[in-house]
Structures are given as structure tokens and as C-alpha cells.
Design a protein around this motif. Structure first.
Motif, mmCIF file in Angstrom:
data_model
loop_
_atom_site.group_PDB
_atom_site.id
_atom_site.type_symbol
_atom_site.label_atom_id
_atom_site.label_comp_id
_atom_site.label_asym_id
_atom_site.label_seq_id
_atom_site.Cartn_x
_atom_site.Cartn_y
_atom_site.Cartn_z
ATOM 1 N N GLU A 57 0.814 -1.220 0.000
ATOM 2 C CA GLU A 57 0.000 0.000 0.000
ATOM 3 C C GLU A 57 0.847 1.269 0.000
ATOM 4 O O GLU A 57 0.344 2.349 -0.265
ATOM 5 N N ARG A 58 2.116 1.147 0.328
ATOM 6 C CA ARG A 58 2.976 2.329 0.419
ATOM 7 C C ARG A 58 3.561 2.734 -0.929
ATOM 8 O O ARG A 58 4.003 3.863 -1.084
ATOM 9 N N SER A 59 3.581 1.815 -1.895
ATOM 10 C CA SER A 59 4.167 2.131 -3.199
ATOM 11 C C SER A 59 3.132 2.802 -4.095
ATOM 12 O O SER A 59 1.917 2.664 -3.907
ATOM 13 N N ALA A 60 3.618 3.519 -5.081
ATOM 14 C CA ALA A 60 2.722 4.200 -6.025
ATOM 15 C C ALA A 60 1.902 3.186 -6.826
ATOM 16 O O ALA A 60 0.709 3.393 -7.073
ATOM 17 N N HIS A 61 2.534 2.080 -7.211
ATOM 18 C CA HIS A 61 1.827 1.050 -7.972
ATOM 19 C C HIS A 61 0.730 0.393 -7.129
ATOM 20 O O HIS A 61 -0.361 0.115 -7.626
ATOM 21 N N ALA A 98 -2.150 2.808 -6.815
ATOM 22 C CA ALA A 98 -2.873 2.883 -8.085
ATOM 23 C C ALA A 98 -3.741 1.649 -8.298
ATOM 24 O O ALA A 98 -4.885 1.748 -8.756
ATOM 25 N N LEU A 99 -3.215 0.472 -7.951
ATOM 26 C CA LEU A 99 -3.982 -0.765 -8.099
ATOM 27 C C LEU A 99 -5.206 -0.759 -7.197
ATOM 28 O O LEU A 99 -6.304 -1.124 -7.628
ATOM 29 N N LEU A 100 -5.055 -0.318 -5.959
ATOM 30 C CA LEU A 100 -6.199 -0.259 -5.046
ATOM 31 C C LEU A 100 -7.238 0.744 -5.551
ATOM 32 O O LEU A 100 -8.447 0.484 -5.461
ATOM 33 N N ALA A 101 -6.796 1.872 -6.097
ATOM 34 C CA ALA A 101 -7.735 2.861 -6.646
ATOM 35 C C ALA A 101 -8.476 2.279 -7.844
ATOM 36 O O ALA A 101 -9.697 2.465 -7.989
ATOM 37 N N TYR A 102 -7.762 1.560 -8.684
ATOM 38 C CA TYR A 102 -8.373 0.949 -9.864
ATOM 39 C C TYR A 102 -9.412 -0.099 -9.465
ATOM 40 O O TYR A 102 -10.523 -0.117 -9.991
ATOM 41 N N LEU A 103 -9.059 -0.952 -8.526
ATOM 42 C CA LEU A 103 -9.998 -1.986 -8.069
ATOM 43 C C LEU A 103 -11.217 -1.356 -7.402
ATOM 44 O O LEU A 103 -12.336 -1.843 -7.546
ATOM 45 N N GLY A 104 -10.994 -0.265 -6.681
ATOM 46 C CA GLY A 104 -12.110 0.451 -6.063
ATOM 47 C C GLY A 104 -13.038 1.045 -7.105
ATOM 48 O O GLY A 104 -14.252 1.040 -6.942
ATOM 49 N N ALA A 105 -12.458 1.558 -8.189
ATOM 50 C CA ALA A 105 -13.262 2.138 -9.265
ATOM 51 C C ALA A 105 -14.093 1.067 -9.969
ATOM 52 O O ALA A 105 -15.178 1.351 -10.473
#
Length: 69
Positions: A10-14, A17-24
């Protein structure tokens, strides 16, 4: 529907971004509790005190004598 398990940093940019994408995508995300494999030195010390694995000495000289120093 299937259940998948993955580890995401969760600390890395990737990871963010992955968590934001999955949330979307409205994916049901559940954060599991982390598993600690090792106790900290403080926790080990408190465990030693709790289980009586300590020795008490009246002075430093008495301690050195007990240790054979």
C-alpha cells in the motif's frame, strides 16, 4: 463468483494505483490482519517477566559473581 487473495504494498505508487483501480471497478476489497512472525524485543522482555525467566540481584558485583565474571 470466486475469491482471490493477493498481497499489495500500500505504500508504493503502484500499490496505491492498483487499489484505486480496483475500487473504481467496485471490487469488494477486504484488508486482512497482518501476521506478525516475530515479537519485538520489548514483547520478548515482557514475556520473560510474565513467565518468571528473570533474575534479580542486589548489586552489580553480585550479578558479575553469579555470571562468573
Amino acid at each position: 463468483m470466486a475469491t482471490y487473495s493477493m498481497t499489495i504494498n500500500e505504500r508504493s505508487a503502484h500499490g496505491k494505483a492498483l487499489l484505486a483501480y480496483l475500487g473504481a471497478l467496485k471490487v469488494d476489497l477486504q484488508k486482512l490482519p497482518t501476521i506478525r512472525l516475530r515479537k519485538s524485543s520489548y514483547e520478548r522482555s515482557m514475556d520473560d517477566i510474565k513467565h518468571g525467566r528473570i533474575e534479580k540481584f542486589a548489586s552489580a558485583d553480585e550479578m558479575c559473581k553469579s555470571l562468573g565474571i
